[in-house]
Design a protein around this motif. Structure first.
Motif, PDB file in Angstrom:
ATOM      1  N   ARG A 194       0.828  -1.202   0.000  1.00  0.00           N
ATOM      2  CA  ARG A 194       0.000   0.000   0.000  1.00  0.00           C
ATOM      3  C   ARG A 194       0.864   1.254   0.000  1.00  0.00           C
ATOM      4  O   ARG A 194       1.897   1.293   0.663  1.00  0.00           O
ATOM      5  N   MET A 195       0.418   2.270  -0.724  1.00  0.00           N
ATOM      6  CA  MET A 195       1.101   3.558  -0.756  1.00  0.00           C
ATOM      7  C   MET A 195       0.174   4.635  -0.224  1.00  0.00           C
ATOM      8  O   MET A 195      -1.023   4.643  -0.547  1.00  0.00           O
ATOM      9  N   HIS A 196       0.727   5.537   0.586  1.00  0.00           N
ATOM     10  CA  HIS A 196      -0.044   6.638   1.159  1.00  0.00           C
ATOM     11  C   HIS A 196       0.676   7.951   0.886  1.00  0.00           C
ATOM     12  O   HIS A 196       1.856   8.101   1.236  1.00  0.00           O
ATOM     13  N   PHE A 197      -0.017   8.888   0.282  1.00  0.00           N
ATOM     14  CA  PHE A 197       0.530  10.216   0.052  1.00  0.00           C
ATOM     15  C   PHE A 197       0.643  10.933   1.390  1.00  0.00           C
ATOM     16  O   PHE A 197      -0.332  11.041   2.134  1.00  0.00           O
ATOM     17  N   LEU A 198       1.833  11.411   1.727  1.00  0.00           N
ATOM     18  CA  LEU A 198       2.057  12.038   3.029  1.00  0.00           C
ATOM     19  C   LEU A 198       3.044  13.204   2.857  1.00  0.00           C
ATOM     20  O   LEU A 198       4.209  13.123   3.251  1.00  0.00           O
ATOM     21  N   PRO A 199       2.585  14.302   2.266  1.00  0.00           N
ATOM     22  CA  PRO A 199       3.485  15.426   2.018  1.00  0.00           C
ATOM     23  C   PRO A 199       3.920  16.108   3.310  1.00  0.00           C
ATOM     24  O   PRO A 199       3.197  16.131   4.296  1.00  0.00           O
ATOM     25  N   GLY A 200       5.116  16.664   3.274  1.00  0.00           N
ATOM     26  CA  GLY A 200       5.671  17.335   4.447  1.00  0.00           C
ATOM     27  C   GLY A 200       7.170  17.428   4.330  1.00  0.00           C
ATOM     28  O   GLY A 200       7.747  18.515   4.355  1.00  0.00           O
ATOM     29  N   HIS A 201       7.815  16.278   4.195  1.00  0.00           N
ATOM     30  CA  HIS A 201       9.248  16.322   3.897  1.00  0.00           C
ATOM     31  C   HIS A 201       9.448  17.093   2.595  1.00  0.00           C
ATOM     32  O   HIS A 201      10.323  17.948   2.486  1.00  0.00           O
ATOM     33  N   SER A 202       8.664  16.771   1.602  1.00  0.00           N
ATOM     34  CA  SER A 202       8.546  17.544   0.363  1.00  0.00           C
ATOM     35  C   SER A 202       7.058  17.701   0.096  1.00  0.00           C
ATOM     36  O   SER A 202       6.226  17.159   0.824  1.00  0.00           O
ATOM     37  N   ALA A 240       2.500  15.873   8.825  1.00  0.00           N
ATOM     38  CA  ALA A 240       2.897  14.555   8.320  1.00  0.00           C
ATOM     39  C   ALA A 240       3.327  13.636   9.460  1.00  0.00           C
ATOM     40  O   ALA A 240       3.075  12.425   9.412  1.00  0.00           O
ATOM     41  N   LEU A 241       3.958  14.191  10.469  1.00  0.00           N
ATOM     42  CA  LEU A 241       4.355  13.366  11.616  1.00  0.00           C
ATOM     43  C   LEU A 241       3.128  12.816  12.338  1.00  0.00           C
ATOM     44  O   LEU A 241       3.131  11.660  12.793  1.00  0.00           O
ATOM     45  N   VAL A 242       2.085  13.615  12.420  1.00  0.00           N
ATOM     46  CA  VAL A 242       0.825  13.132  12.998  1.00  0.00           C
ATOM     47  C   VAL A 242       0.259  12.010  12.127  1.00  0.00           C
ATOM     48  O   VAL A 242      -0.171  10.964  12.634  1.00  0.00           O
ATOM     49  N   GLY A 243       0.279  12.221  10.821  1.00  0.00           N
ATOM     50  CA  GLY A 243      -0.211  11.197   9.904  1.00  0.00           C
ATOM     51  C   GLY A 243       0.610   9.925   9.967  1.00  0.00           C
ATOM     52  O   GLY A 243       0.069   8.811   9.876  1.00  0.00           O
ATOM     53  N   LEU A 244       1.912  10.073  10.132  1.00  0.00           N
ATOM     54  CA  LEU A 244       2.786   8.901  10.236  1.00  0.00           C
ATOM     55  C   LEU A 244       2.442   8.101  11.488  1.00  0.00           C
ATOM     56  O   LEU A 244       2.368   6.861  11.454  1.00  0.00           O
ATOM     57  N   ARG A 245       2.220   8.785  12.586  1.00  0.00           N
ATOM     58  CA  ARG A 245       1.844   8.095  13.827  1.00  0.00           C
ATOM     59  C   ARG A 245       0.537   7.327  13.644  1.00  0.00           C
ATOM     60  O   ARG A 245       0.386   6.199  14.129  1.00  0.00           O
ATOM     61  N   ARG A 250      -2.565   2.275  12.772  1.00  0.00           N
ATOM     62  CA  ARG A 250      -3.562   1.634  11.900  1.00  0.00           C
ATOM     63  C   ARG A 250      -3.088   0.275  11.415  1.00  0.00           C
ATOM     64  O   ARG A 250      -3.851  -0.702  11.394  1.00  0.00           O
ATOM     65  N   TYR A 251      -1.814   0.184  11.029  1.00  0.00           N
ATOM     66  CA  TYR A 251      -1.276  -1.052  10.464  1.00  0.00           C
ATOM     67  C   TYR A 251      -0.465  -1.873  11.472  1.00  0.00           C
ATOM     68  O   TYR A 251       0.146  -2.869  11.095  1.00  0.00           O
ATOM     69  N   GLU A 252      -0.460  -1.453  12.718  1.00  0.00           N
ATOM     70  CA  GLU A 252       0.273  -2.155  13.773  1.00  0.00           C
ATOM     71  C   GLU A 252       1.737  -2.374  13.360  1.00  0.00           C
ATOM     72  O   GLU A 252       2.283  -3.477  13.421  1.00  0.00           O
ATOM     73  N   ILE A 253       2.365  -1.287  12.962  1.00  0.00           N
ATOM     74  CA  ILE A 253       3.728  -1.331  12.441  1.00  0.00           C
ATOM     75  C   ILE A 253       4.739  -1.651  13.548  1.00  0.00           C
ATOM     76  O   ILE A 253       4.684  -1.085  14.637  1.00  0.00           O
ATOM     77  N   GLU A 254       5.654  -2.564  13.240  1.00  0.00           N
ATOM     78  CA  GLU A 254       6.721  -2.924  14.170  1.00  0.00           C
ATOM     79  C   GLU A 254       8.114  -2.678  13.589  1.00  0.00           C
ATOM     80  O   GLU A 254       9.107  -2.789  14.299  1.00  0.00           O
ATOM     81  N   ARG A 255       8.173  -2.338  12.314  1.00  0.00           N
ATOM     82  CA  ARG A 255       9.464  -2.054  11.675  1.00  0.00           C
ATOM     83  C   ARG A 255       9.284  -0.883  10.715  1.00  0.00           C
ATOM     84  O   ARG A 255       8.453  -0.922   9.820  1.00  0.00           O
ATOM     85  N   LEU A 256      10.073   0.147  10.920  1.00  0.00           N
ATOM     86  CA  LEU A 256      10.027   1.316  10.059  1.00  0.00           C
ATOM     87  C   LEU A 256      11.401   1.486   9.417  1.00  0.00           C
ATOM     88  O   LEU A 256      12.421   1.529  10.102  1.00  0.00           O
ATOM     89  N   ALA A 275       8.012  11.224  18.180  1.00  0.00           N
ATOM     90  CA  ALA A 275       7.883  12.223  19.240  1.00  0.00           C
ATOM     91  C   ALA A 275       9.112  13.122  19.319  1.00  0.00           C
ATOM     92  O   ALA A 275       9.007  14.318  19.617  1.00  0.00           O
ATOM     93  N   SER A 276      10.276  12.558  19.044  1.00  0.00           N
ATOM     94  CA  SER A 276      11.506  13.349  19.080  1.00  0.00           C
ATOM     95  C   SER A 276      11.477  14.458  18.035  1.00  0.00           C
ATOM     96  O   SER A 276      11.802  15.615  18.327  1.00  0.00           O
ATOM     97  N   ASP A 277      11.065  14.111  16.811  1.00  0.00           N
ATOM     98  CA  ASP A 277      10.954  15.130  15.766  1.00  0.00           C
ATOM     99  C   ASP A 277       9.867  16.149  16.111  1.00  0.00           C
ATOM    100  O   ASP A 277      10.043  17.363  15.913  1.00  0.00           O
ATOM    101  N   GLN A 278       8.735  15.672  16.619  1.00  0.00           N
ATOM    102  CA  GLN A 278       7.654  16.588  16.972  1.00  0.00           C
ATOM    103  C   GLN A 278       8.095  17.560  18.059  1.00  0.00           C
ATOM    104  O   GLN A 278       7.797  18.762  18.003  1.00  0.00           O
TER     105      GLN A 278
END
Length: 339
Positions: A194-202, A240-245, A250-256, A275-278
């Motif tokens: 799955r791909m999710h558009f998440l602008p912010g870095h660019s 975008a950081l909020v969206g990333l969280r 949502r996907y129960e992510i364990e590896r980024l 949280a560090s970036d935020q």
């Protein structure tokens, strides 16, 4: 939706980026190949496989000799996918070879999908090496105008001269499957991507999720937690950081897996990195507002923002100080526009 199954995640973490373990998909010792293109005080850097991929965990991560860049691949049955492949021809060849031969497929495996998360030159430079693959990219990135394309390609050419290596046919990607907010496909018979558009870095960044592997490929988010890599609008980056969280939950992510630097393993560690970036962005914004309220000049406002960032994370940004300065400049511009 949540991932369908639990997986065993290899043991690299943000604090132990060079450590590897004897779990599936990780080479205990990766042979150094003669493709060193960067140098450090300790000598040449070499490309190496961080994750080799196997049937239980078919993720392949190749660490470049340049910029700690991570090219990612994934295979399922006789099909394979590459995400933001780079940076040199030798590294691209190594990634290709691993993907088509991993687990000794009974029939020839073909790399038939290419995902480019955004339009920065390091992320698109290897796409030309996978001709014929369906190419996925955010529409706003794929449809950049001639001026932007020329600027991005020129930056890529400058990198090619620096590392003395340029992929054959380096050019703007031919995108077959542009998307706006989300897109998905199935690799092999059942591995959903799955791909999710998440602008912010660019303004054109996206991230990639492999639900069954509880894995998120974060592009240039969380490449160095505590030193946010914002290349666009600071407020959009904060969003975008909020969206990333939200995606992590949502996907129960364990590896980024970011596009540069070490992987972040375990949901708690991932949330800590976010949280560090935020926290740093919030500290800088608060300092900018306070300095503007006091009527300080631009130089003083910038100094206050940089000091706030150092205080928040408990140390300076070191060699990434220029990114701190860029973040402060973007925040200042936004706060001045409000005033």
């Amino acid at each position: 939706m949540p991932c369908a199954q639990a997986v065993s995640i290899p043991c690299e973490s943000s604090s132990t980026s060079q450590r590897q373990c004897a779990r599936p998909g990780v080479l205990k010792r990766t042979p150094r190949t003669p493709m060193a293109t960067g140098k450090s005080k300790r000598g040449p850097r070499f490309a190496r496989l961080l994750l080799a991929g196997n049937s239980a965990d078919p993720l392949v991560v190749l660490r470049s000799a340049t910029w700690n860049y991570n090219s990612v691949g994934l295979f399922a049955g006789n099909e394979a996918l590459v995400v933001d492949p780079g940076l040199s021809p030798a590294e691209l060849a190594l990634l290709h070879a691993r993907l088509v031969t991993a687990e000794q497929p009974p029939e020839p495996r073909r790399i038939n999908h290419l995902i480019l998360t955004h339009a920065h030159h390091d992320h698109i430079r290897g796409g030309c090496s996978f001709e014929g693959a369906r190419t996925w990219m955010p529409r706003i990135a794929a449809e950049k105008g001639p001026e932007a394309r020329g600027r991005i390609l020129a930056a890529g050419e400058a990198l090619g001269k620096r590392i003395a290596a340029e992929p054959a046919g380096y050019s703007w990607p031919q995108v077959t499957d542009p998307f706006d907010t989300e897109a998905q496909f199935v690799l092999g018979d059942s591995l959903e991507v799955r791909m999710h558009f998440l602008p912010g870095h660019s303004n054109c960044t996206s991230v990639v999720v492999i639900p069954a592997l509880a894995t998120l490929l974060s592009a240039d988010y969380l490449v160095s937690p505590g030193v946010p890599f914002c290349r666009h609008e600071a407020r959009m980056f904060e969003g975008a950081l909020v969206g990333l969280r939200e995606l992590v939950e949502r996907y129960e992510i364990e590896r980024l897996v970011p596009s540069h630097g070490p992987m972040h393993l375990g949901r708690d560690k991932i949330h800590e990195a976010i949280a560090s970036d935020q926290s740093v962005m919030a500290a800088m914004r608060q300092a900018v507002r306070g300095a503007l309220d006091k009527g300080l000049d631009k130089q003083q406002v910038m100094a206050a923002a940089l000091a706030a960032a150092d205080k928040d994370r408990g140390q300076t940004a070191g060699r990434l100080a220029a990114q701190d300065t860029d973040n402060a400049r973007r925040i200042l511009r936004e706060e001045q526009d409000i005033a």
